[in-house]
Enzyme design. Structure first.
Site, PDB file in Angstrom:
ATOM      1  N   GLU A 128       0.809  -1.244   0.000  1.00 43.07           N
ATOM      2  CA  GLU A 128       0.000   0.000   0.000  1.00 43.07           C
ATOM      3  C   GLU A 128       0.832   1.278   0.000  1.00 43.07           C
ATOM      4  O   GLU A 128       0.570   2.206   0.764  1.00 43.07           O
ATOM      5  CB  GLU A 128      -0.955  -0.016   1.206  1.00 43.07           C
ATOM      6  CG  GLU A 128      -1.892  -1.213   1.176  1.00 43.07           C
ATOM      7  CD  GLU A 128      -2.797  -1.342   2.411  1.00 43.07           C
ATOM      8  OE1 GLU A 128      -2.680  -0.525   3.334  1.00 43.07           O
ATOM      9  OE2 GLU A 128      -3.615  -2.285   2.428  1.00 43.07           O
ATOM     10  N   ASN A 170       2.087  -5.294  -3.065  1.00 45.95           N
ATOM     11  CA  ASN A 170       0.675  -5.592  -2.791  1.00 45.95           C
ATOM     12  C   ASN A 170      -0.091  -4.292  -2.543  1.00 45.95           C
ATOM     13  O   ASN A 170       0.363  -3.440  -1.770  1.00 45.95           O
ATOM     14  CB  ASN A 170       0.620  -6.473  -1.524  1.00 45.95           C
ATOM     15  CG  ASN A 170      -0.727  -7.086  -1.252  1.00 45.95           C
ATOM     16  OD1 ASN A 170      -1.310  -7.729  -2.117  1.00 45.95           O
ATOM     17  ND2 ASN A 170      -1.249  -6.884  -0.045  1.00 45.95           N
ATOM     18  N   HIS A 207     -10.384  -5.601  -2.491  1.00 46.85           N
ATOM     19  CA  HIS A 207     -11.472  -5.308  -1.539  1.00 46.85           C
ATOM     20  C   HIS A 207     -12.542  -4.562  -2.335  1.00 46.85           C
ATOM     21  O   HIS A 207     -12.498  -3.347  -2.478  1.00 46.85           O
ATOM     22  CB  HIS A 207     -10.941  -4.465  -0.376  1.00 46.85           C
ATOM     23  CG  HIS A 207      -9.956  -5.201   0.474  1.00 46.85           C
ATOM     24  ND1 HIS A 207     -10.320  -6.299   1.228  1.00 46.85           N
ATOM     25  CD2 HIS A 207      -8.631  -5.031   0.671  1.00 46.85           C
ATOM     26  CE1 HIS A 207      -9.245  -6.760   1.873  1.00 46.85           C
ATOM     27  NE2 HIS A 207      -8.210  -6.020   1.549  1.00 46.85           N
ATOM     28  N   GLU A 235      -6.452 -10.445  -1.347  1.00 52.45           N
ATOM     29  CA  GLU A 235      -7.282 -10.154  -0.171  1.00 52.45           C
ATOM     30  C   GLU A 235      -8.746 -10.000  -0.569  1.00 52.45           C
ATOM     31  O   GLU A 235      -9.455  -9.129  -0.067  1.00 52.45           O
ATOM     32  CB  GLU A 235      -6.796  -8.869   0.528  1.00 52.45           C
ATOM     33  CG  GLU A 235      -5.345  -8.903   0.945  1.00 52.45           C
ATOM     34  CD  GLU A 235      -4.870  -7.657   1.668  1.00 52.45           C
ATOM     35  OE1 GLU A 235      -5.714  -6.845   2.135  1.00 52.45           O
ATOM     36  OE2 GLU A 235      -3.653  -7.475   1.783  1.00 52.45           O
ATOM     37  N   ASP A 237     -12.501  -9.663  -1.032  1.00 48.59           N
ATOM     38  CA  ASP A 237     -13.828  -9.698  -0.409  1.00 48.59           C
ATOM     39  C   ASP A 237     -14.702  -8.720  -1.175  1.00 48.59           C
ATOM     40  O   ASP A 237     -14.202  -7.821  -1.841  1.00 48.59           O
ATOM     41  CB  ASP A 237     -13.816  -9.455   1.114  1.00 48.59           C
ATOM     42  CG  ASP A 237     -13.036  -8.250   1.569  1.00 48.59           C
ATOM     43  OD1 ASP A 237     -12.909  -7.277   0.793  1.00 48.59           O
ATOM     44  OD2 ASP A 237     -12.562  -8.261   2.728  1.00 48.59           O
TER      45      ASP A 237
HETATM   46  O1  G3I Z   1      -5.890  -7.524  19.039  1.00 46.34           O
HETATM   47  C1  G3I Z   1      -6.485  -6.307  19.454  1.00 46.34           C
HETATM   48  C2  G3I Z   1      -7.349  -6.514  20.700  1.00 46.34           C
HETATM   49  O2  G3I Z   1      -6.529  -6.944  21.748  1.00 46.34           O
HETATM   50  C3  G3I Z   1      -8.059  -5.207  21.019  1.00 46.34           C
HETATM   51  O3  G3I Z   1      -8.933  -5.409  22.088  1.00 46.34           O
HETATM   52  C4  G3I Z   1      -8.838  -4.702  19.821  1.00 46.34           C
HETATM   53  C5  G3I Z   1      -9.510  -3.346  20.100  1.00 46.34           C
HETATM   54  O4  G3I Z   1      -9.495  -2.520  18.964  1.00 46.34           O
HETATM   55  O5  G3I Z   1      -7.954  -4.545  18.735  1.00 46.34           O
HETATM   56  C6  G3I Z   1      -7.330  -5.756  18.327  1.00 46.34           C
HETATM   57  O6  G3I Z   1      -6.458  -5.471  17.252  1.00 46.34           O
HETATM   58  C7  G3I Z   1      -7.113  -5.264  16.009  1.00 46.34           C
HETATM   59  C8  G3I Z   1      -6.587  -6.302  15.016  1.00 46.34           C
HETATM   60  O7  G3I Z   1      -7.120  -6.053  13.759  1.00 46.34           O
HETATM   61  C9  G3I Z   1      -6.952  -7.741  15.415  1.00 46.34           C
HETATM   62  O8  G3I Z   1      -8.350  -7.907  15.415  1.00 46.34           O
HETATM   63  C10 G3I Z   1      -6.783  -3.878  15.520  1.00 46.34           C
HETATM   64  O9  G3I Z   1      -7.385  -2.916  16.381  1.00 46.34           O
HETATM   65  C11 G3I Z   1      -7.279  -3.689  14.114  1.00 46.34           C
HETATM   66  O10 G3I Z   1      -6.799  -2.444  13.610  1.00 46.34           O
HETATM   67  C12 G3I Z   1      -6.757  -4.805  13.230  1.00 46.34           C
HETATM   68  O11 G3I Z   1      -7.321  -4.639  11.949  1.00 46.34           O
HETATM   69  C13 G3I Z   1      -6.650  -5.294  10.895  1.00 46.34           C
HETATM   70  C14 G3I Z   1      -6.255  -4.288   9.842  1.00 46.34           C
HETATM   71  O12 G3I Z   1      -5.685  -4.940   8.741  1.00 46.34           O
HETATM   72  C15 G3I Z   1      -5.256  -3.286  10.380  1.00 46.34           C
HETATM   73  O13 G3I Z   1      -4.782  -2.448   9.394  1.00 46.34           O
HETATM   74  C16 G3I Z   1      -7.605  -6.315  10.310  1.00 46.34           C
HETATM   75  O14 G3I Z   1      -7.819  -7.377  11.252  1.00 46.34           O
HETATM   76  C17 G3I Z   1      -7.025  -6.897   9.013  1.00 46.34           C
HETATM   77  O15 G3I Z   1      -8.015  -7.670   8.379  1.00 46.34           O
HETATM   78  C18 G3I Z   1      -6.621  -5.768   8.094  1.00 46.34           C
HETATM   79  O16 G3I Z   1      -6.048  -6.323   6.923  1.00 46.34           O
HETATM   80  C19 G3I Z   1      -5.653  -5.388   5.909  1.00 46.34           C
HETATM   81  C20 G3I Z   1      -4.426  -5.938   5.227  1.00 46.34           C
HETATM   82  O17 G3I Z   1      -3.409  -6.240   6.158  1.00 46.34           O
HETATM   83  C21 G3I Z   1      -3.892  -4.966   4.199  1.00 46.34           C
HETATM   84  N1  G3I Z   1      -4.935  -4.582   3.247  1.00 46.34           N
HETATM   85  C22 G3I Z   1      -6.202  -4.128   3.852  1.00 46.34           C
HETATM   86  C23 G3I Z   1      -6.737  -5.142   4.845  1.00 46.34           C
HETATM   87  C24 G3I Z   1      -8.078  -4.709   5.402  1.00 46.34           C
HETATM   88  O18 G3I Z   1      -7.973  -3.513   6.131  1.00 46.34           O
END
Ligand code: G3I
Length: 324
Positions: A128, A170, A207, A235, A237
């Site tokens: 990105e 990516n 996405h 990725e 969806d």
């Molecule tokens: O693990 C913590 C948890 O302990 C806490 O209570 C909670 C409260 O917010 O947060 C949890 O962490 C979150 C993590 O996902 C696990 O669920 C983060 O806040 C959250 O920001 C994170 O989001 C991820 C995101 O990337 C971050 O940028 C998504 O799961 C993940 O699907 C997403 O994936 C990205 C790819 O890497 C890159 N391309 C876009 C894609 C979708 O956004």
């Protein structure tokens, strides 16, 4: 006729993958589908910079290894995601700049790729890096401010760290050729190939939104492939406004079919990864309130119409079990 999506993909030498979250590996409905239907795995968050290097120079692979070991024990390959990114940087990295940050990026790539050397066949080296502002230029970030050459330095570092790994760029919003961002990435890849910067593949995150699969997706993939790189959908969806209904789910199924067909029609498109298994755990509603239902299984783990559509696109008929 094959009876799982992974087996259907494998008929043409391709893979069908999913993002796996280590925290969900205790959910048996989740792992049953994960182990049955896919032959490629990406760690949804566990191999990112904040997870793998929480303190500078102190690497932690416990969560990453949980995903890796689960995948290998279940006969799957693993894509590495991701080494250099403006997002999900640990606090110590967010506060760095200039040559210190550049060195930290290099050290991070060496540390993570060293740990997984010979184990991970393909890495999203840079994620990105281009802007959504319509300029076709780079995204502003602390990494970008270290100098425009940060991306090629990341790829050269990665090649040296594990010469056998395939190295990918990516990004999202590069599925449609008419978008400036797509052409910005294309020009970078062309330049890298001309100058011998080591890049092997481009990942199209995809996405997407129901009803909005770009009509030129296949040609776009082919244009990139013609530069001499492999392409993959990394990725996928396809989200909608929720709640879903039969009409939206039918359109979504047709959209999934279009995307997988686009990959099938490009020799250098080696596989499709969906960004999760079930709508229950998708990232979409967290970021787009009121939207979701973007994946192939619903929140109760029932197959949606998209399942049969993907199966058909890979060249198999969906299996209907008749027990008499
Ligand atoms: O693990 C913590 C948890 O302990 C806490 O209570 C909670 C409260 O917010 O947060 C949890 O962490 C979150 C993590 O996902 C696990 O669920 C983060 O806040 C959250 O920001 C994170 O989001 C991820 C995101 O990337 C971050 O940028 C998504 O799961 C993940 O699907 C997403 O994936 C990205 C790819 O890497 C890159 N391309 C876009 C894609 C979708 O956004």
């Amino acid at each position: 006729a094959e009876s799982t999506l992974g087996a259907a993909a494998a008929q043409s030498g391709r893979y069908f993958g999913t993002a796996i979250a280590s925290g969900k590996l205790g959910d048996s409905a989740y792992t049953t589908i994960a182990s049955r239907e896919f032959n490629m795995v990406t760690a949804e968050n566990e191999m990112k910079i904040d997870a793998t290097e929480p303190q500078r120079g102190q690497f932690n692979f416990s969560a990453g290894d949980r995903v890796y070991n689960w995948a290998v024990q279940n006969g799957k390959q693993v894509r590495g995601h991701t080494l250099a990114w403006h997002s999900q940087q640990p606090g110590w990295m967010q506060s760095l700049s200039g040559s210190t940050l550049r060195q930290a990026m290099i050290d991070h790539i060496n540390g993570v790729m060293g740990h997984y050397k010979g184990k991970i066949a393909q890495w999203d080296v840079v994620n990105e890096a281009f802007s959504d502002d319509g300029s076709g230029g780079r995204r502003d970030s602390n990494l970008q401010r270290t100098g425009n050459d940060w991306i090629e330095v990341a790829f050269r570092t990665a090649r040296a760290a594990d010469p056998a790994a395939k190295l990918c760029y990516n990004d999202y919003n590069i599925e449609n050729w008419t978008w400036a961002k797509t052409q910005g990435v294309y020009n970078m890849v062309r330049d890298f190939k001309q100058r011998g910067v080591p890049i092997d593949c481009v990942g199209f995150q995809s996405h997407l939104i129901v009803g909005q699969v770009p009509g030129d997706f296949r040609q776009n993939l082919q244009r990139f492939a013609d530069l001499g790189v492999d392409v993959r959908i990394t990725e996928l969806d396809i989200r909608m406004r929720t709640p879903s209904d039969a009409t939206k789910l039918a359109t979504q199924a047709a959209d999934y079919k279009k995307v997988v067909q686009a990959c099938m029609q490009v020799t250098r498109c080696q596989g499709v990864t969906v960004w999760g298994i079930t709508d229950k755990y998708s990232w979409v509603p967290d970021v787009f309130p009121g939207e979701g239902a973007a994946l192939v299984w619903d929140a109760s783990y029932a197959k949606k119409p998209a399942y049969a559509a993907v199966m058909e696109a890979f060249g198999s008929r969906s299996h209907h079990h008749h027990h008499h």
